[in-house]
Design a protein around this motif. Structure first.
Motif, PDB file in Angstrom:
ATOM      1  N   ASP A 113      21.841 -11.088 -28.513  1.00 32.97           N
ATOM      2  CA  ASP A 113      21.365 -11.766 -27.320  1.00 32.97           C
ATOM      3  C   ASP A 113      19.895 -12.155 -27.476  1.00 32.97           C
ATOM      4  O   ASP A 113      19.428 -13.142 -26.924  1.00 32.97           O
ATOM      5  CB  ASP A 113      21.544 -10.817 -26.126  1.00 32.97           C
ATOM      6  CG  ASP A 113      21.517 -11.557 -24.811  1.00 32.97           C
ATOM      7  OD1 ASP A 113      21.232 -12.765 -24.822  1.00 32.97           O
ATOM      8  OD2 ASP A 113      21.769 -10.927 -23.783  1.00 32.97           O
ATOM      9  N   GLY A 114      19.187 -11.357 -28.267  1.00 32.21           N
ATOM     10  CA  GLY A 114      17.736 -11.570 -28.351  1.00 32.21           C
ATOM     11  C   GLY A 114      17.305 -12.392 -29.541  1.00 32.21           C
ATOM     12  O   GLY A 114      16.213 -12.192 -30.069  1.00 32.21           O
ATOM     13  N   THR A 116      10.594 -11.377 -27.067  1.00 37.53           N
ATOM     14  CA  THR A 116      12.005 -11.681 -27.260  1.00 37.53           C
ATOM     15  C   THR A 116      12.565 -12.175 -25.933  1.00 37.53           C
ATOM     16  O   THR A 116      12.514 -11.471 -24.941  1.00 37.53           O
ATOM     17  CB  THR A 116      12.774 -10.426 -27.676  1.00 37.53           C
ATOM     18  OG1 THR A 116      12.105  -9.856 -28.781  1.00 37.53           O
ATOM     19  CG2 THR A 116      14.207 -10.771 -28.033  1.00 37.53           C
ATOM     20  N   ILE A 117      13.057 -13.412 -25.940  1.00 38.53           N
ATOM     21  CA  ILE A 117      13.687 -13.926 -24.724  1.00 38.53           C
ATOM     22  C   ILE A 117      15.180 -13.758 -24.883  1.00 38.53           C
ATOM     23  O   ILE A 117      15.767 -14.249 -25.859  1.00 38.53           O
ATOM     24  CB  ILE A 117      13.377 -15.418 -24.532  1.00 38.53           C
ATOM     25  CG1 ILE A 117      11.884 -15.660 -24.562  1.00 38.53           C
ATOM     26  CG2 ILE A 117      14.044 -15.947 -23.269  1.00 38.53           C
ATOM     27  CD1 ILE A 117      11.211 -15.618 -23.247  1.00 38.53           C
ATOM     28  N   LEU A 118      15.800 -13.075 -23.961  1.00 44.46           N
ATOM     29  CA  LEU A 118      17.238 -12.906 -24.064  1.00 44.46           C
ATOM     30  C   LEU A 118      17.921 -14.201 -23.638  1.00 44.46           C
ATOM     31  O   LEU A 118      17.629 -14.747 -22.572  1.00 44.46           O
ATOM     32  CB  LEU A 118      17.690 -11.743 -23.191  1.00 44.46           C
ATOM     33  CG  LEU A 118      17.172 -10.399 -23.701  1.00 44.46           C
ATOM     34  CD1 LEU A 118      17.363  -9.332 -22.648  1.00 44.46           C
ATOM     35  CD2 LEU A 118      17.833 -10.014 -25.001  1.00 44.46           C
ATOM     36  N   VAL A 119      18.837 -14.648 -24.480  1.00 39.51           N
ATOM     37  CA  VAL A 119      19.508 -15.917 -24.211  1.00 39.51           C
ATOM     38  C   VAL A 119      20.227 -15.871 -22.864  1.00 39.51           C
ATOM     39  O   VAL A 119      20.189 -16.807 -22.072  1.00 39.51           O
ATOM     40  CB  VAL A 119      20.506 -16.237 -25.339  1.00 39.51           C
ATOM     41  CG1 VAL A 119      21.291 -17.496 -25.017  1.00 39.51           C
ATOM     42  CG2 VAL A 119      19.777 -16.390 -26.658  1.00 39.51           C
ATOM     43  N   ILE A 130      12.034 -10.182 -13.769  1.00 31.61           N
ATOM     44  CA  ILE A 130      10.615  -9.867 -13.561  1.00 31.61           C
ATOM     45  C   ILE A 130      10.258  -8.536 -14.216  1.00 31.61           C
ATOM     46  O   ILE A 130       9.256  -8.412 -14.916  1.00 31.61           O
ATOM     47  CB  ILE A 130      10.292  -9.856 -12.052  1.00 31.61           C
ATOM     48  CG1 ILE A 130      10.334 -11.301 -11.547  1.00 31.61           C
ATOM     49  CG2 ILE A 130       8.922  -9.229 -11.800  1.00 31.61           C
ATOM     50  CD1 ILE A 130      10.151 -11.441 -10.064  1.00 31.61           C
ATOM     51  N   MET A 131      11.155  -7.558 -14.043  1.00 24.71           N
ATOM     52  CA  MET A 131      10.874  -6.265 -14.667  1.00 24.71           C
ATOM     53  C   MET A 131      10.807  -6.359 -16.176  1.00 24.71           C
ATOM     54  O   MET A 131      10.054  -5.664 -16.831  1.00 24.71           O
ATOM     55  CB  MET A 131      11.962  -5.267 -14.289  1.00 24.71           C
ATOM     56  CG  MET A 131      11.698  -4.571 -12.984  1.00 24.71           C
ATOM     57  SD  MET A 131      12.846  -3.224 -12.783  1.00 24.71           S
ATOM     58  CE  MET A 131      14.377  -4.071 -12.588  1.00 24.71           C
ATOM     59  N   ARG A 132      11.644  -7.226 -16.692  1.00 22.68           N
ATOM     60  CA  ARG A 132      11.722  -7.287 -18.144  1.00 22.68           C
ATOM     61  C   ARG A 132      10.479  -7.944 -18.756  1.00 22.68           C
ATOM     62  O   ARG A 132       9.956  -7.477 -19.757  1.00 22.68           O
ATOM     63  CB  ARG A 132      12.966  -8.065 -18.544  1.00 22.68           C
ATOM     64  CG  ARG A 132      13.012  -8.302 -20.013  1.00 22.68           C
ATOM     65  CD  ARG A 132      14.407  -8.308 -20.567  1.00 22.68           C
ATOM     66  NE  ARG A 132      14.286  -8.008 -21.975  1.00 22.68           N
ATOM     67  CZ  ARG A 132      15.002  -7.133 -22.614  1.00 22.68           C
ATOM     68  NH1 ARG A 132      15.914  -6.437 -21.964  1.00 22.68           N
ATOM     69  NH2 ARG A 132      14.825  -6.941 -23.893  1.00 22.68           N
ATOM     70  N   TYR A 133      10.039  -9.026 -18.126  1.00 25.06           N
ATOM     71  CA  TYR A 133       8.986  -9.792 -18.793  1.00 25.06           C
ATOM     72  C   TYR A 133       7.615  -9.661 -18.156  1.00 25.06           C
ATOM     73  O   TYR A 133       6.605  -9.888 -18.792  1.00 25.06           O
ATOM     74  CB  TYR A 133       9.362 -11.280 -18.831  1.00 25.06           C
ATOM     75  CG  TYR A 133      10.669 -11.529 -19.524  1.00 25.06           C
ATOM     76  CD1 TYR A 133      10.763 -11.379 -20.905  1.00 25.06           C
ATOM     77  CD2 TYR A 133      11.801 -11.867 -18.808  1.00 25.06           C
ATOM     78  CE1 TYR A 133      11.967 -11.580 -21.553  1.00 25.06           C
ATOM     79  CE2 TYR A 133      13.010 -12.071 -19.454  1.00 25.06           C
ATOM     80  CZ  TYR A 133      13.085 -11.937 -20.821  1.00 25.06           C
ATOM     81  OH  TYR A 133      14.261 -12.129 -21.455  1.00 25.06           O
ATOM     82  N   PHE A 134       7.574  -9.355 -16.873  1.00 29.06           N
ATOM     83  CA  PHE A 134       6.265  -9.460 -16.205  1.00 29.06           C
ATOM     84  C   PHE A 134       5.768  -8.167 -15.596  1.00 29.06           C
ATOM     85  O   PHE A 134       4.655  -8.078 -15.150  1.00 29.06           O
ATOM     86  CB  PHE A 134       6.328 -10.532 -15.105  1.00 29.06           C
ATOM     87  CG  PHE A 134       6.851 -11.848 -15.587  1.00 29.06           C
ATOM     88  CD1 PHE A 134       6.064 -12.647 -16.404  1.00 29.06           C
ATOM     89  CD2 PHE A 134       8.120 -12.274 -15.262  1.00 29.06           C
ATOM     90  CE1 PHE A 134       6.535 -13.861 -16.873  1.00 29.06           C
ATOM     91  CE2 PHE A 134       8.604 -13.482 -15.724  1.00 29.06           C
ATOM     92  CZ  PHE A 134       7.811 -14.281 -16.533  1.00 29.06           C
TER      93      PHE A 134
END
Ligand code: HEM
Ligand code: SF4
Ligand code: SF4
Lengths: 310, 595
Positions: free
Chosen positions: A134-135, A148-151, A197-201
């Protein structure tokens, strides 16, 4: 103290979800399907040498099963979609709805599977594999900092906003959208949004989350980290779980019970039984003969035939 | 659209909460609303003993005492009797995939004719009385109270559905609005609301064995004159067995075939076909006057009506002691024979699994009901070269085929008719792909909508079909619409005329074409006329006629969108499809002759 509330909420939500869906399924399953109303969407089985559409017009249980897989995992019916332009009498194939729907549902599935990593220790290998597949998308400057942006995070947003956009832009879709249709989409968008938001920011205490999650599944509750976004996410997920059994979202289970798709197109070969079939009360030969005695006798006198040059 | 100048489609989309508001009798449109049932017909059918005498245009419909409770208790009963209703009331996501698939919606532009909206008429009541969300949140949960206006609306819109099941093709869950409508109509009968056209036929059929109410001698006389007509054209004497015991096959056709035109020519085809089989192979068959109707108007009205109407076929098969049953060309009849009949009745044990005695083909697909379609039978014979055909006798026809809704989406019957058509005529052209096979468009007059009072609805609903016919007519010079449905054969007479297609586009059954092509073994004179009595084309004339079609479009065609010029309409259409995303069906909107 507030932590206990969330533990309680989550347990209750899970309970309502499970019991609610089971009750739904139980009620549906209890009602009989009186007739085989399969909708064949391709050539039936008849003469051997005629090309036949095995999975659009299934004849056996196995073929029906494959048809259902196509419906559940590929949304084949939506794939066939067309659009009709009334003003000009034009008709074209359209795949937008299919695209948004499939993007949303598959991403959701993968995202849910990835959540298993919180609830297991050690994490099963296939989850880790899924995670890394996914990443595959990485952005940033290699020498400095990579993210890493998850698709699936992108595709679920594409799907959700696509579905929402249709309902805003399309006049037909707008007219048939009830408040509950908006609610479902907005609830999911909010849930997904808080997760992203939790994942990236917004860094959350992942260790704490994991302890909480494992506590939930081992019935050994541990309090969740008191983090604004995590608690929001948890509340939204609970709301979604509670809402699920009482809304159209049960389509996930209902599709399996839809007789136009889950019955084989073989009612002439295998007799289909209706448990409440009432007795026949139509006309009998005797009544009919009584009514048209003279005429029927006349046909008999003619040797049960007409024409023939005689 | 302008050139016809009669239909104007207006579209206006209300918001969701207005869509929930019922319309009233004031909004009923002439040509769209149906007439209510007559008391005598009501009493002739197995319906609840509550007949309501109402005038759709009046405010007070005189609903029976306690109608609301009855309606709701029946609704509760039905969701527990019909799983499909229960599940479909719950799971529709209102994605709208079904919306522009309904020909009535396309033709009327009325948003309540979108299949999803049609189902919501009932769903909103269901939510209000059977879900707690609806009870608490009311309108905000998409629920509404059951009022007299809601009943009016149900009556109005449940009869603007021809139960064609086209919507079900595209629905991701297979939600079949046709079934919902079927159950909805039955619900209405429990408060005494009935539909005139359906019930006239149902009552007649329960009394006399056929929808038309013909007496046994009436039917026999009809068959006799068809035999005479055949004699005139082929010179062959044909004997038609009726109510004859101990034969191999019971043949059942829709009653329209031995009564109406152009059905008549199809009937002649049947008779010649069976005559030939008897002459050549000694296969015997019979008609039955009691089982003189294959069609079953009950299949779109109520379960009980359907059951009492199709029961006679097995009863007669038993009394006459036949081996198996063959059915004629009819749409809803086959939905009934394929999906309903054997569930509703025990299969008599004198019947055998159908095996074609001439070719040895075993019809495994009908091993339980023992009833096969005459085209399945004919396709098998043709494949094995067991009947002699002269295709050229259909050279005056350029044929296209309309798949009847019920044959398509009730049975999956596509290749057999096509195989037969291709075997009996030289010129066959398909309509565009979104308008045939499982996506076929209704003729606009199915499921009780053949009534004269709804002519406007019929012409509008038939529009997508008519457009597709117009397309192949302009492109290939198609002049024969083959359809294996008796309702179609009646409906297209009006529809094709309305859309200025007939003449030249005529319509009829496939067995008419078979009858034309079939070379009878006892036929000794050269045929000069087809079954309609029209002269057959001579060899040279055929060539000319064909050339005319092939050479005619040497004119130039121009794409109005970009000005590109083509020598061939076909090419222009392809261009329009590729470059401008214009479906071929609608190509004539952009590709015109260059002036
Ligand atoms: C077996 C599993 C499932 C299948 C086959 C399925 C299929 C579909 C299809 C075909 C649509 C229609 C297209 C559309 O409106 O987007 C749809 C809509 C939707 N599904 Fe599912 N689904 C499944 C599971 C779920 C689950 C688990 C959820 C969520 C919690 C969900 C939420 C939704 C929502 C919110 C919509 C509506 C989208 C809109 O409002 O436009 N589905 N589903
Ligand atoms: S296609 Fe099916 S789910 Fe979508 S609106 Fe129509 S009936 Fe409902
Ligand atoms: S069954 Fe046919 S007529 Fe009825 S709602 Fe569906 S598409 Fe329309």
């Amino acid at each position: 103290m507030i932590g206990y509330l969330f533990v309680g909420l989550f347990y209750i939500a899970i309970l309502i979800f499970v019991v609610g869906v089971l009750v739904r399924i139980f009620n549906w399953a209890r009602a009989p399907v009186p007739l085989n109303i399969c909708t064949p969407l391709g050539q039936q089985k008849s003469l051997d040498w005629l090309p036949r559409a095995r999975f659009d017009s299934p004849y056996t249980k196995w073929e029906t099963f494959v048809r259902m897989l196509g419906e559940v995992f590929l949304f084949r019916s939506l794939w066939k979609n067309t659009k009709y332009y009334i003003e000009t009498q034009r008709q074209t194939a359209t795949k937008w709805l299919w695209l948004f729907a499939i993007a949303f549902h598959w991403s959701l599935l993968i995202i849910l599977l990835r959540h298993i990593r919180f609830f297991t220790s050690p994490i099963p290998d296939w989850i880790l594999l899924l995670q890394s597949l996914d990443g595959i998308l990485e952005v940033g400057r290699p020498e400095l900092h990579m993210v890493t942006i998850l698709v699936t995070n992108l595709t679920i947003l594409l799907g959700l906003f696509g579905l929402l956009g249709r309902r805003i832009v399309g006049a037909k879709e707008r007219a048939i959208s009830l408040p509950s249709d908006w609610l479902a989409l907005i609830l999911i968008i909010a849930t997904v949004g808080s997760g992203i938001i939790m994942r990236y920011f917004w860094a959350v205490d992942i260790e704490g989350v994991k302890r909480f999650a494992i506590g939930i599944v081992t019935f050994n509750p541990v309090l969740p980290p008191l983090d604004l976004f995590f608690l929001t996410h948890l509340t939204l997920v609970s709301a979604l779980l509670i809402y699920f059994p009482f809304s159209k979202l049960v389509h996930a289970a209902g599709i399996l019970f839809s007789p136009t798709r889950n019955l084989p197109n073989n009612p002439r070969a295998v007799r289909y039984i209706n448990p409440w079939n009432p007795p026949y009360t139509g006309i009998s030969w005797e009544e009919y003969y009584e009514m048209y005695k003279d005429q029927l006798d006349e046909i008999a006198e003619r040797g049960y035939k007409v024409g023939g040059g005689g | 659209m302008e050139e016809e100048g009669k239909i104007k489609i207006e579209q206006r989309f209300p918001n969701w909460s207005d869509l929930l508001k019922p319309i009233t009798e004031k909004d009923f449109k002439k040509g769209i609303y149906h007439y209510p049932a007559r008391k005598s017909d009501w009493e002739g059918a197995p319906l609840p003993p509550v007949y309501t005498d109402f005038n759709p245009l009046e405010k007070d419909w005189h609903l029976p005492e306690g109608w609301k409770e009855t309606f709701l208790s029946k609704m509760d009963e039905f969701r527990k009797k019909y799983r499909e209703l229960f599940v479909w009331m719950d799971i529709c996501v209102r994605c709208g995939a079904c919306a522009d698939k309904c020909h009535y919606y396309l033709g009327t532009g009325d948003p309540k004719n979108m299949p999803v909206a049609r189902a919501e008429l009932l769903r909103s009541i269901y939510r209000r009385y059977f879900t707690w969300q609806g009870k608490i949140f009311g309108k905000w949960a998409g629920a509404r109270d059951l009022t007299e206006d809601v009943i009016k609306e149900l009556y109005y819109y449940l009869h603007q559905c021809s139960q064609c099941r086209r919507c079900s093709v595209f629905c991701p869950y297979g939600i079949d609005t046709a079934t919902i409508v079927w159950i909805g109509r039955e619900l209405l009968t429990h408060i005494g609301i009935g539909h005139r056209f359906s019930l006239i036929s149902i009552a007649a059929c329960l009394r006399s064995g056929n929808h038309l109410g013909l007496s046994p001698m009436g039917m026999a006389g009809s068959l006799e004159s068809a035999a005479e007509d055949i004699k005139e054209i082929t010179g062959v004497d044909i004997e038609v067995p009726i109510n004859k015991k101990g034969v191999d096959i019971l043949f059942v056709a829709p009653s329209g075939d031995y009564f109406a035109t152009p059905h008549w020519f199809t009937l002649m085809g049947y008779l010649m076909f069976f005559h030939e089989l008897e002459e050549r192979y000694g296969i015997t068959y019979t008609w039955s006057t009691l089982a003189g109707e294959g069609g079953n108007f009950g299949t779109f009205y109520t379960y009980k009506c359907a059951q009492d109407m199709n029961g006679k076929i097995y009863k007669e098969a038993k009394r006459l002691g036949v081996k198996w049953i063959i059915g004629g060309e009819c749409g809803h009849m086959w939905r009934d024979k394929h999906q309903f009949m054997a569930t509703m009745h025990d299969i008599p044990d004198n019947l055998e699994e159908p095996v074609n005695p001439i070719t040895g083909t075993y019809f495994e697909n009908a091993k339980s009901t023992k009833m096969i379609h005459i085209l399945e039978f004919a396709a098998d014979l043709i494949k094995h070269n067991k009947i002699k055909l002269d295709k050229s006798r259909n050279n005056h026809w350029k044929v296209t085929m309309h798949d009847p809704c019920n044959m398509a989406r009730g049975m999956g019957f596509f290749e057999e008719p096509r195989y037969v058509v291709r075997s009996v005529c030289n010129y066959f052209y398909e309509m565009p792909e979104h308008a045939i096979r499982e996506k076929t468009y209704c003729c606009g007059s199915g499921a009780g909508n053949l009534a004269d009072e709804v002519m406007d609805l019929r012409m509008r609903g038939g529009m997508p079909r008519a457009m597709a016919i117009r397309y192949v007519h302009r492109l290939y010079g198609v002049n024969y619409l083959a359809t294996i449905c008796a309702i179609d054969r009646a409906a297209f007479t009006a529809l094709l005329k309305y859309w200025k297609l007939q003449p030249p586009v005529m319509h009829g059954g496939i067995f008419e074409l078979v009858g034309n092509a079939l070379i009878l073994s006892d036929e000794d004179k050269e045929r000069e006329l087809d079954l309609r009595g029209e002269p057959l084309l001579k060899e040279e004339e055929v060539k000319e006629a064909v050339e005319e079609v092939v050479t005619a479009p040497t004119k130039e065609y121009v794409c109005e969108l970009c000005g590109a010029v083509f020598t061939d309409l076909d090419e222009c259409c392809e261009h329009a499809e590729k470059e401008h995303k214009i479906a071929k069906a609608a190509c004539d909107m952009v590709c015109g002759e260059k002036r």
